[in-house]
Design a protein around this motif. Structure first.
Motif, PDB file in Angstrom:
ATOM      1  N   ALA A  99      43.564  49.925  33.152  1.00 45.42           N
ATOM      2  CA  ALA A  99      43.278  50.415  31.802  1.00 45.42           C
ATOM      3  C   ALA A  99      42.560  49.295  31.073  1.00 45.42           C
ATOM      4  N   ASP A 100      41.239  49.396  31.023  1.00 42.51           N
ATOM      5  CA  ASP A 100      40.401  48.328  30.487  1.00 42.51           C
ATOM      6  C   ASP A 100      39.935  48.702  29.087  1.00 42.51           C
ATOM      7  N   GLY A 101      40.281  47.865  28.131  1.00 47.80           N
ATOM      8  CA  GLY A 101      39.915  48.148  26.746  1.00 47.80           C
ATOM      9  C   GLY A 101      38.432  48.111  26.482  1.00 47.80           C
ATOM     10  N   TYR A 102      37.661  47.474  27.375  1.00 43.94           N
ATOM     11  CA  TYR A 102      36.204  47.430  27.221  1.00 43.94           C
ATOM     12  C   TYR A 102      35.507  48.490  28.077  1.00 43.94           C
ATOM     13  N   LYS A 103      36.025  48.662  29.305  1.00 42.11           N
ATOM     14  CA  LYS A 103      35.318  49.503  30.273  1.00 42.11           C
ATOM     15  C   LYS A 103      36.131  50.712  30.704  1.00 42.11           C
ATOM     16  N   ASP A 104      37.209  50.980  30.014  1.00 37.92           N
ATOM     17  CA  ASP A 104      37.979  52.204  30.180  1.00 37.92           C
ATOM     18  C   ASP A 104      38.771  52.245  31.486  1.00 37.92           C
ATOM     19  N   LEU A 105      38.402  53.015  32.497  1.00 35.24           N
ATOM     20  CA  LEU A 105      39.123  53.020  33.769  1.00 35.24           C
ATOM     21  C   LEU A 105      38.295  52.270  34.802  1.00 35.24           C
ATOM     22  N   VAL A 106      38.829  51.156  35.284  1.00 36.39           N
ATOM     23  CA  VAL A 106      38.171  50.377  36.330  1.00 36.39           C
ATOM     24  C   VAL A 106      39.030  50.452  37.579  1.00 36.39           C
ATOM     25  N   ILE A 107      38.409  50.759  38.715  1.00 40.40           N
ATOM     26  CA  ILE A 107      39.126  50.811  39.984  1.00 40.40           C
ATOM     27  C   ILE A 107      38.633  49.667  40.861  1.00 40.40           C
ATOM     28  N   LEU A 108      39.577  48.833  41.300  1.00 39.81           N
ATOM     29  CA  LEU A 108      39.249  47.693  42.143  1.00 39.81           C
ATOM     30  C   LEU A 108      39.807  47.885  43.551  1.00 39.81           C
ATOM     31  N   ASP A 109      39.053  47.470  44.537  1.00 41.34           N
ATOM     32  CA  ASP A 109      39.546  47.340  45.903  1.00 41.34           C
ATOM     33  C   ASP A 109      40.179  45.957  46.002  1.00 41.34           C
ATOM     34  N   ILE A 110      41.496  45.900  46.237  1.00 41.89           N
ATOM     35  CA  ILE A 110      42.185  44.602  46.298  1.00 41.89           C
ATOM     36  C   ILE A 110      42.732  44.346  47.696  1.00 41.89           C
ATOM     37  N   SER A 111      42.101  44.947  48.727  1.00 41.84           N
ATOM     38  CA  SER A 111      42.541  44.682  50.091  1.00 41.84           C
ATOM     39  C   SER A 111      42.379  43.199  50.415  1.00 41.84           C
ATOM     40  N   ASN A 112      41.344  42.573  49.848  1.00 43.30           N
ATOM     41  CA  ASN A 112      41.210  41.118  49.899  1.00 43.30           C
ATOM     42  C   ASN A 112      41.579  40.607  48.515  1.00 43.30           C
TER      43      ASN A 112
ATOM     44  N   ASN B 165      25.652  40.551  40.264  1.00 42.37           N
ATOM     45  CA  ASN B 165      25.587  39.123  39.946  1.00 42.37           C
ATOM     46  C   ASN B 165      25.969  38.794  38.503  1.00 42.37           C
ATOM     47  N   ASN B 166      26.536  39.755  37.785  1.00 46.74           N
ATOM     48  CA  ASN B 166      27.003  39.502  36.427  1.00 46.74           C
ATOM     49  C   ASN B 166      28.531  39.436  36.422  1.00 46.74           C
ATOM     50  N   VAL B 167      29.076  38.428  35.769  1.00 42.81           N
ATOM     51  CA  VAL B 167      30.531  38.321  35.661  1.00 42.81           C
ATOM     52  C   VAL B 167      31.045  39.426  34.752  1.00 42.81           C
ATOM     53  N   ILE B 168      32.074  40.133  35.220  1.00 46.01           N
ATOM     54  CA  ILE B 168      32.650  41.215  34.432  1.00 46.01           C
ATOM     55  C   ILE B 168      33.833  40.667  33.636  1.00 46.01           C
ATOM     56  N   LEU B 169      33.702  40.631  32.331  1.00 43.97           N
ATOM     57  CA  LEU B 169      34.786  40.146  31.477  1.00 43.97           C
ATOM     58  C   LEU B 169      35.648  41.333  31.059  1.00 43.97           C
ATOM     59  N   GLY B 170      36.721  41.561  31.786  1.00 47.71           N
ATOM     60  CA  GLY B 170      37.564  42.709  31.520  1.00 47.71           C
ATOM     61  C   GLY B 170      38.581  42.448  30.430  1.00 47.71           C
TER      62      GLY B 170
ATOM     63  N   SER C  19      41.942  37.792  47.301  1.00 47.63           N
ATOM     64  CA  SER C  19      41.208  36.630  46.796  1.00 47.63           C
ATOM     65  C   SER C  19      39.836  37.021  46.265  1.00 47.63           C
ATOM     66  N   LYS C  20      39.355  38.202  46.656  1.00 48.41           N
ATOM     67  CA  LYS C  20      38.037  38.659  46.223  1.00 48.41           C
ATOM     68  C   LYS C  20      38.050  40.158  45.954  1.00 48.41           C
ATOM     69  N   PRO C  21      38.687  40.581  44.853  1.00 48.60           N
ATOM     70  CA  PRO C  21      38.680  42.014  44.523  1.00 48.60           C
ATOM     71  C   PRO C  21      37.261  42.509  44.297  1.00 48.60           C
ATOM     72  N   LYS C  22      37.052  43.768  44.627  1.00 48.59           N
ATOM     73  CA  LYS C  22      35.723  44.364  44.540  1.00 48.59           C
ATOM     74  C   LYS C  22      35.766  45.604  43.667  1.00 48.59           C
TER      75      LYS C  22
ATOM     76  N   VAL D 215      38.025  38.368  35.801  1.00 45.25           N
ATOM     77  CA  VAL D 215      36.791  37.781  35.288  1.00 45.25           C
ATOM     78  C   VAL D 215      35.990  37.098  36.392  1.00 45.25           C
ATOM     79  N   ASP D 216      36.619  36.916  37.581  1.00 41.20           N
ATOM     80  CA  ASP D 216      35.883  36.372  38.717  1.00 41.20           C
ATOM     81  C   ASP D 216      35.032  37.439  39.409  1.00 41.20           C
ATOM     82  N   VAL D 217      35.387  38.710  39.189  1.00 43.37           N
ATOM     83  CA  VAL D 217      34.696  39.797  39.873  1.00 43.37           C
ATOM     84  C   VAL D 217      33.281  39.928  39.332  1.00 43.37           C
ATOM     85  N   LYS D 218      32.328  40.104  40.232  1.00 42.70           N
ATOM     86  CA  LYS D 218      30.933  40.229  39.812  1.00 42.70           C
ATOM     87  C   LYS D 218      30.359  41.587  40.186  1.00 42.70           C
ATOM     88  N   GLU D 219      29.479  42.079  39.345  1.00 40.83           N
ATOM     89  CA  GLU D 219      28.755  43.315  39.604  1.00 40.83           C
ATOM     90  C   GLU D 219      27.281  43.038  39.307  1.00 40.83           C
TER      91      GLU D 219
END
Length: 261
Positions: free
Chosen positions: A142-155, A122-127, A157-160, A116-120
């Motif tokens: 597996a996101d019940g709202y947005k289906d398949l979400v892929i995050l870059d978690i190399s950082n 400038n909008n907070v994404i409530l997964g 503290s700040k997934p993208k 929920v900290d991730v922004k797209e």
């Protein structure tokens, strides 16, 4: 949490019941530690060096009160599964999204980030994270709202967000083999995506599972999908649709999967 002695697999013996928490929904064992996803208390870590007498070491809630009202804490906490890699713990927390912990200090786990900290834009994404896979600094959710979400978690503290990929219905679970990602949903039931370099394509569904698909596991050339009843209300009557049980899906040709039984 129930602990069984399975030295005789034909006659497992219950040796311990641990019920100090609300609802342990997911477990992961690594070395002498057991990591639990608890519905209310988030991440709980046990020392199981003596498996018949687990000792709780620490716990840490997942809810991010910076973004969500405190009064919602009881309703939104719903940690359901946990995965450990190196000194990092990952938890699917349904309404509260996807939480990453630093567990380098096993006695003081620390929340690094939350979905929920991730922004797209400038909008907070409530997964709504039902489950996930972590691989090569990416999280496939597996996101019940947005289906398949892929995050870059190399950082961590700040997934993208790398991509949000829509399907019909709500996504309940995700599995991956090679460059293919398989989803189970409560609508079509079985969906396939293909990864190619930096692109992802949604392959047309080949069949429909007439039931509420909840979980998927892959072994070799087969995907095993657990399916619960799905109900339709017609003229004030509740009618069951589809058969519950395990569906066996042949994925040898990943572009053309089919149900074997």
């Amino acid at each position: 949490m129930e602990i069984f002695n399975i030295s005789n697999p034909k006659k497992p013996e219950l040796v311990k019941i641990f019920n100090y928490h609300t609802d342990l929904q997911g477990l992961y064992v690594k070395g002498n530690y057991l990591y639990a996803a608890d519905k209310k208390d988030g991440l709980i870590i046990f020392d199981i060096s003596n498996p018949e007498n687990p000792l709780e070491i620490s716990s840490k809630k997942t809810l991010n009160l910076k973004l969500l009202p405190k009064k919602l804490e009881k309703t939104l906490n719903d940690a359901v599964s946990v995965y450990i890699s190196n000194n990092t713990a990952y938890i699917a927390d349904r309404q509260n999204g996807f939480t990453i912990f630093d567990i380098s200090n096993i006695e003081k786990p620390k929340v690094l980030s939350n979905y929920v900290d991730v922004k797209e834009n400038n909008n907070v994404i409530l997964g709504y994270t039902n489950n996930f896979i972590v691989e090569d600094n990416k999280a496939y959710i597996a996101d019940g709202y947005k289906d398949l979400v892929i995050l870059d978690i190399s950082n961590k503290s700040k997934p993208k967000i790398l991509s949000i990929n829509r399907v019909s219905g709500r996504t309940m679970d995700v599995a991956k083999k090679g460059n293919y990602i398989f989803l189970v949903t409560d609508d079509v039931g079985f969906e396939t995506f293909k990864l190619s370099d930096s692109t992802i394509s949604h392959l047309p569904p080949k069949f429909r599972i007439n039931g509420f698909a909840k979980d998927i596991e892959i072994n070799g050339d087969y995907a095993y999908v657990s399916v619960d009843w799905k109900y339709t209300v017609l003229k004030k009557q509740t009618i069951p649709v589809g058969k519950p049980g395990i569906y066996v899906i042949n994925i040898k040709d990943k572009n053309n999967p089919f149900i074997e039984k």
